[in-house]
Design a protein around this motif. Structure first.
Motif, mmCIF file in Angstrom:
data_model
loop_
_atom_site.group_PDB
_atom_site.id
_atom_site.type_symbol
_atom_site.label_atom_id
_atom_site.label_comp_id
_atom_site.label_asym_id
_atom_site.label_seq_id
_atom_site.Cartn_x
_atom_site.Cartn_y
_atom_site.Cartn_z
ATOM 1 N N PHE A 37 0.809 -1.180 -0.074
ATOM 2 C CA PHE A 37 0.092 0.026 0.011
ATOM 3 C C PHE A 37 0.862 1.318 0.003
ATOM 4 C CE2 PHE A 37 -2.987 3.207 1.604
ATOM 5 C CZ PHE A 37 -3.994 2.916 0.733
ATOM 6 N N PRO A 38 0.641 2.269 -0.737
ATOM 7 C CA PRO A 38 1.333 3.422 -0.887
ATOM 8 C C PRO A 38 1.647 4.330 0.555
ATOM 9 C CG PRO A 38 -0.464 3.529 -2.662
ATOM 10 C CD PRO A 38 -0.721 2.239 -1.531
ATOM 11 N N VAL A 39 3.028 4.602 0.340
ATOM 12 C CA VAL A 39 3.267 5.222 1.691
ATOM 13 C C VAL A 39 2.798 6.714 1.627
ATOM 14 C CG1 VAL A 39 5.285 6.106 2.990
ATOM 15 C CG2 VAL A 39 5.485 4.044 1.777
ATOM 16 N N PRO A 40 2.336 6.933 2.976
ATOM 17 C CA PRO A 40 1.566 8.480 2.927
ATOM 18 C C PRO A 40 2.748 9.513 3.092
ATOM 19 C CG PRO A 40 1.361 7.474 5.135
ATOM 20 C CD PRO A 40 1.981 6.340 4.062
ATOM 21 N N VAL A 41 2.310 10.708 2.757
ATOM 22 C CA VAL A 41 3.257 11.998 2.951
ATOM 23 C C VAL A 41 2.482 12.481 4.233
ATOM 24 C CG1 VAL A 41 3.884 14.328 2.165
ATOM 25 C CG2 VAL A 41 3.776 12.446 0.461
ATOM 26 N N THR A 42 3.190 12.880 5.227
ATOM 27 C CA THR A 42 2.660 13.363 6.343
ATOM 28 C C THR A 42 2.766 15.038 6.760
ATOM 29 O OG1 THR A 42 2.881 11.123 7.644
ATOM 30 C CG2 THR A 42 2.204 13.108 9.155
ATOM 31 N N ILE A 43 1.653 15.613 6.856
ATOM 32 C CA ILE A 43 1.693 16.995 6.983
ATOM 33 C C ILE A 43 0.910 17.632 8.345
ATOM 34 C CG2 ILE A 43 1.518 19.352 5.746
ATOM 35 C CD1 ILE A 43 1.428 17.844 3.208
ATOM 36 N N ASN A 44 1.375 17.952 9.165
ATOM 37 C CA ASN A 44 0.607 18.473 10.273
ATOM 38 C C ASN A 44 -0.241 17.088 10.859
ATOM 39 O OD1 ASN A 44 1.461 21.099 10.421
ATOM 40 N ND2 ASN A 44 -0.294 21.607 9.023
ATOM 41 N N LYS A 45 0.404 16.073 11.025
ATOM 42 C CA LYS A 45 0.158 14.901 11.684
ATOM 43 C C LYS A 45 -1.111 14.331 10.731
ATOM 44 C CE LYS A 45 1.532 16.013 16.146
ATOM 45 N NZ LYS A 45 1.257 16.294 17.661
ATOM 46 N N ARG A 46 -1.422 14.650 9.473
ATOM 47 C CA ARG A 46 -2.417 14.232 8.595
ATOM 48 C C ARG A 46 -1.651 13.587 7.448
ATOM 49 N NH1 ARG A 46 -7.729 16.747 9.195
ATOM 50 N NH2 ARG A 46 -7.525 18.454 10.808
ATOM 51 N N HIS A 47 -2.327 12.412 7.122
ATOM 52 C CA HIS A 47 -1.836 11.336 6.168
ATOM 53 C C HIS A 47 -2.371 11.989 4.500
ATOM 54 C CE1 HIS A 47 0.304 9.020 8.830
ATOM 55 N NE2 HIS A 47 -0.507 8.463 9.416
ATOM 56 N N TYR A 48 -1.617 12.130 3.639
ATOM 57 C CA TYR A 48 -1.878 12.448 2.319
ATOM 58 C C TYR A 48 -1.322 11.261 1.266
ATOM 59 C CZ TYR A 48 -3.714 16.504 4.380
ATOM 60 O OH TYR A 48 -4.305 17.612 5.050
#
Length: 169
Positions: A37-48
């Motif tokens: 499963f794709p690895v998320p980019v985390t910005i301000n503790k939120r996953h994208y």
């Protein structure tokens, strides 16, 4: 490949759940149990999540690789997975740049009216135009490329607006 080069868009966890029509619990199970499963980019503790990586993951689960190394039925792929009109236009612009031809030269090669490629490439701006069934084959022919459909295991995410930014009918 940079995010810009492959037309990167990022989806929130809620958008990923909507795209796949799954619950958050299913989503978190995928994150924990599926190592592909794709690895998320985390910005301000939120996953994208990269929409491109999600499409690639979908295709891989369905037994296909959208980034085929080599040739597709004897033909070389010139783009990755395209899921909307803007990505299609950007892929065609990239193709023109790779061929090192100007928009005026493409107009001449394709038989389109002079200046029409520029209008097509700027479709979201006031001077831009969308393409129709008469222009689409001319544009593709001038760039020596075609469109290939691939079977994705799930539907692309739903759009809330149509291709040109207006409300859906």
């Amino acid at each position: 490949m940079s995010a810009v080069a492959r037309n990167e868009k990022y989806l929130s966890v809620a958008q990923v759940c909507e795209r796949f029509s799954i619950s958050r619990a299913t989503f978190w199970n995928w994150m924990k149990k599926d190592q592909t499963f794709p690895v998320p980019v985390t910005i301000n503790k939120r996953h994208y999540f990269s929409e491109y990586d999600l499409a690639k993951w979908e295709a891989h689960r369905g037994g296909a690789d959208p980034d085929l190394n080599g040739r597709l039925v004897g033909l070389k792929p010139v783009s990755g997975v395209i899921t909307d009109y803007r990505q299609l236009v950007e892929a065609l612009i990239k193709r023109r740049d790779e061929l090192k031809i100007s928009s005026i030269e493409l107009d001449a090669r394709s038989g389109m009216q002079e200046g029409y490629t520029s209008k097509l490439e700027n479709y979201g701006r006031p001077q831009g135009r969308g393409m129709g069934p008469e222009v689409f084959p001319l544009w593709l022919g001038g760039l020596k490329c075609g469109v290939v459909l691939v079977d994705l295991p799930r539907r692309p995410r739903a759009k809330k607006q149509d291709l040109m930014g207006g409300k859906r009918a």
